[in-house]
Design a protein around this motif. Sequence first.
Motif, short mmCIF file in Angstrom:
data_model
loop_
_atom_site.label_atom_id
_atom_site.label_comp_id
_atom_site.label_asym_id
_atom_site.label_seq_id
_atom_site.Cartn_x
_atom_site.Cartn_y
_atom_site.Cartn_z
N GLY A 1 0.81 -1.21 0.00
CA GLY A 1 0.00 0.00 0.00
C GLY A 1 0.84 1.26 0.00
N ASN A 2 0.18 2.39 -0.08
CA ASN A 2 0.83 3.70 0.04
C ASN A 2 0.11 4.60 1.02
OD1 ASN A 2 2.74 3.05 -1.89
ND2 ASN A 2 2.16 4.67 -3.32
N SER A 3 -1.13 4.28 1.32
CA SER A 3 -1.98 5.19 2.08
C SER A 3 -1.60 5.25 3.55
CB SER A 3 -3.45 4.74 1.96
OG SER A 3 -3.63 3.50 2.62
N SER A 4 -2.18 6.21 4.26
CA SER A 4 -1.96 6.31 5.70
C SER A 4 -2.42 5.05 6.41
CB SER A 4 -2.71 7.54 6.25
OG SER A 4 -2.20 8.74 5.70
N ALA A 5 -3.52 4.49 5.97
CA ALA A 5 -4.03 3.26 6.60
C ALA A 5 -3.07 2.10 6.37
CB ALA A 5 -5.42 2.92 6.04
N ALA A 6 -2.47 2.02 5.18
CA ALA A 6 -1.51 0.96 4.90
C ALA A 6 -0.27 1.12 5.78
CB ALA A 6 -1.11 1.00 3.43
N ARG A 7 0.17 2.34 6.00
CA ARG A 7 1.35 2.58 6.82
C ARG A 7 1.11 2.18 8.28
NH1 ARG A 7 3.08 8.55 4.39
NH2 ARG A 7 2.53 8.04 2.22
N VAL A 8 -0.08 2.44 8.76
CA VAL A 8 -0.42 2.02 10.13
C VAL A 8 -0.33 0.51 10.24
CG1 VAL A 8 -2.29 1.86 11.81
CG2 VAL A 8 -1.86 4.03 10.64
N ALA B 1 3.07 -5.81 10.37
CA ALA B 1 3.78 -6.54 9.32
C ALA B 1 5.29 -6.58 9.61
CB ALA B 1 3.53 -5.90 7.96
N ASP B 2 5.97 -7.49 8.91
CA ASP B 2 7.43 -7.53 8.94
C ASP B 2 8.01 -6.61 7.86
OD1 ASP B 2 7.68 -9.75 10.89
OD2 ASP B 2 6.72 -10.91 9.30
N TRP B 3 7.27 -6.47 6.77
CA TRP B 3 7.71 -5.68 5.62
C TRP B 3 6.54 -4.82 5.14
CZ3 TRP B 3 12.48 -5.94 3.02
CH2 TRP B 3 13.34 -7.00 3.39
N TYR B 4 6.91 -3.68 4.57
CA TYR B 4 5.94 -2.80 3.91
C TYR B 4 6.37 -2.65 2.46
CZ TYR B 4 3.57 1.69 2.90
OH TYR B 4 2.81 2.69 2.36
N PHE B 5 5.44 -2.92 1.54
CA PHE B 5 5.71 -2.77 0.11
C PHE B 5 5.10 -1.46 -0.39
CE2 PHE B 5 6.33 -7.43 -1.33
CZ PHE B 5 7.66 -7.21 -1.60
N SER B 6 5.91 -0.66 -1.05
CA SER B 6 5.43 0.60 -1.63
C SER B 6 5.41 0.50 -3.15
CB SER B 6 6.34 1.76 -1.21
OG SER B 6 6.03 2.94 -1.93
N ASN B 7 4.44 1.18 -3.77
CA ASN B 7 4.52 1.43 -5.21
C ASN B 7 5.77 2.24 -5.52
OD1 ASN B 7 2.20 0.08 -5.94
ND2 ASN B 7 1.22 1.86 -6.88
N GLY B 8 6.09 2.37 -6.81
CA GLY B 8 7.27 3.13 -7.22
C GLY B 8 7.22 4.57 -6.71
N LYS B 9 8.36 5.06 -6.23
CA LYS B 9 8.48 6.43 -5.70
C LYS B 9 9.86 6.99 -6.01
CE LYS B 9 4.51 6.89 -3.50
NZ LYS B 9 3.54 7.95 -3.84
N ASP B 10 9.95 8.33 -6.06
CA ASP B 10 11.25 8.97 -6.15
C ASP B 10 11.85 9.08 -4.75
OD1 ASP B 10 9.89 11.07 -4.93
OD2 ASP B 10 9.89 12.34 -6.71
N TYR B 11 13.02 9.72 -4.64
CA TYR B 11 13.70 9.79 -3.36
C TYR B 11 12.84 10.45 -2.27
CZ TYR B 11 18.06 8.77 -5.93
OH TYR B 11 19.03 8.20 -6.70
N ASP B 12 12.26 11.60 -2.59
CA ASP B 12 11.47 12.30 -1.58
C ASP B 12 10.25 11.50 -1.17
OD1 ASP B 12 13.24 14.40 -1.64
OD2 ASP B 12 12.02 15.65 -2.97
N GLY B 13 9.60 10.86 -2.13
CA GLY B 13 8.43 10.05 -1.81
C GLY B 13 8.76 8.88 -0.92
N VAL B 14 9.90 8.26 -1.16
CA VAL B 14 10.35 7.14 -0.33
C VAL B 14 10.66 7.61 1.09
CG1 VAL B 14 12.37 5.65 0.06
CG2 VAL B 14 11.15 5.55 -2.10
N THR B 15 11.41 8.70 1.20
CA THR B 15 11.78 9.21 2.53
C THR B 15 10.56 9.54 3.36
OG1 THR B 15 13.89 10.06 1.71
CG2 THR B 15 13.03 11.03 3.74
N GLU B 16 9.58 10.20 2.74
CA GLU B 16 8.36 10.57 3.47
C GLU B 16 7.64 9.33 3.99
OE1 GLU B 16 4.18 11.00 4.08
OE2 GLU B 16 4.95 10.18 2.19
N GLN B 17 7.54 8.30 3.16
CA GLN B 17 6.84 7.09 3.58
C GLN B 17 7.59 6.35 4.68
OE1 GLN B 17 4.56 4.36 1.19
NE2 GLN B 17 5.11 5.48 -0.63
#
Length: 373
Positions: A196-203, A209-225
């Motif tokens: 996921g990418n959403s706030s609910a997924a991050r919670v 979870a042991d791992w969180y999978f993100s959709n493709g992101k640039d550097y800033d998007g990755v850091t924020e998540q």
Amino acid sequence: MSTERVTDEVKFAYWVPNVSGGLVTSDIEQRTSWDYEYNKKLARTAEDNGFEYALSQVRYEASYGAEYQHESTSFSLALLLATERLKVIAAVHPGLWQPAVLAKLGATADHLSNGRFAVNVVSGWFKDEFTHLGEPWLEHDERYRRSGEFLQVLRKIWTEDDVDFRGDFYRIHDFTLKPKPLNSPERPNPELFQGGNSSAARVNGGRYADWYFSNGKDYDGVTEQILDLRRHAREAEREVKFGLNGFIIARDTEKEARDTLREIVDKANKPAVEGFRSAVQQAGNSTADKTGMWADSSFEDLVQYNDGFRTQLIGTPEQIAHRIVEYRRRGVDLILGGFLHFQEEIEYFGANVLPLVRELEAAESGDRELVGV
């Protein structure tokens, strides 16, 4: 900008092409196949070229360029039995699975594979898969609340006896699973991934979870998540690892790689991409803060249906290796790669990109030791 924890070595996974149509919704040639014989050979190639994980995707009926699909858990087990070291992650949908039934399957797969089976919990973007099967389609945050309970039930059944769980979506009464997975202090029960990418997924990722999978992101998007995800994990007194999706186009020259990307997009199957866009963008836009998957994806982004182009792993081996190490500095633990021609490109990646990544990591590790970090 770096986050609070940097992995020693980034791990690599690949998307299992167990769904027809390849990993891009385009009429460009894709020398890949969704059949088992191709995928068995590919899995062996991947584990011999430095890949530690494979992710079996799941669709239950034809949609947006994916006319045929092999079911993920059974296909994952078949790949596990055909390999020796590869860990295979099966994507599953809460609402279509009862978690205790999946826990039983997972324990068996864990024993048969000597501890290499894992699960990716996908909360669902394709409404028709639920409604065509007579299952209710929940609103976005409710789907993730259900996934949170699903993750908790799996963990409890795999680690505890006489399990009782009284949730809004699942009720478990005095249930004991035997045999349990092959738990050990070094290797806990089957790894749980939350997509996921959403706030609910991050919670969910941070808490359960042991791992969180993100959709493709640039550097800033990755850091924020990552910063947000690890905040949730700290609040739950846990640690979670971060996996990033990226479509990899490694070529001898940057021009070749960019020309390939341009051809993929120019030959996009426009009706399929637009159909996919209309189906998925409600997922992000239906959240209160508009942070969900695909909420801001362009047409070009959606030609690779998990925003893989946005990670920009496109260019020469040297360019891609440096970019991967930059993601590692920001806290990425795993790169989940898609490819145009899986068999030959995974071999090329293993021979030309991965050794450069390891060299850069080793050099950075040596630098940190010299300054006492």
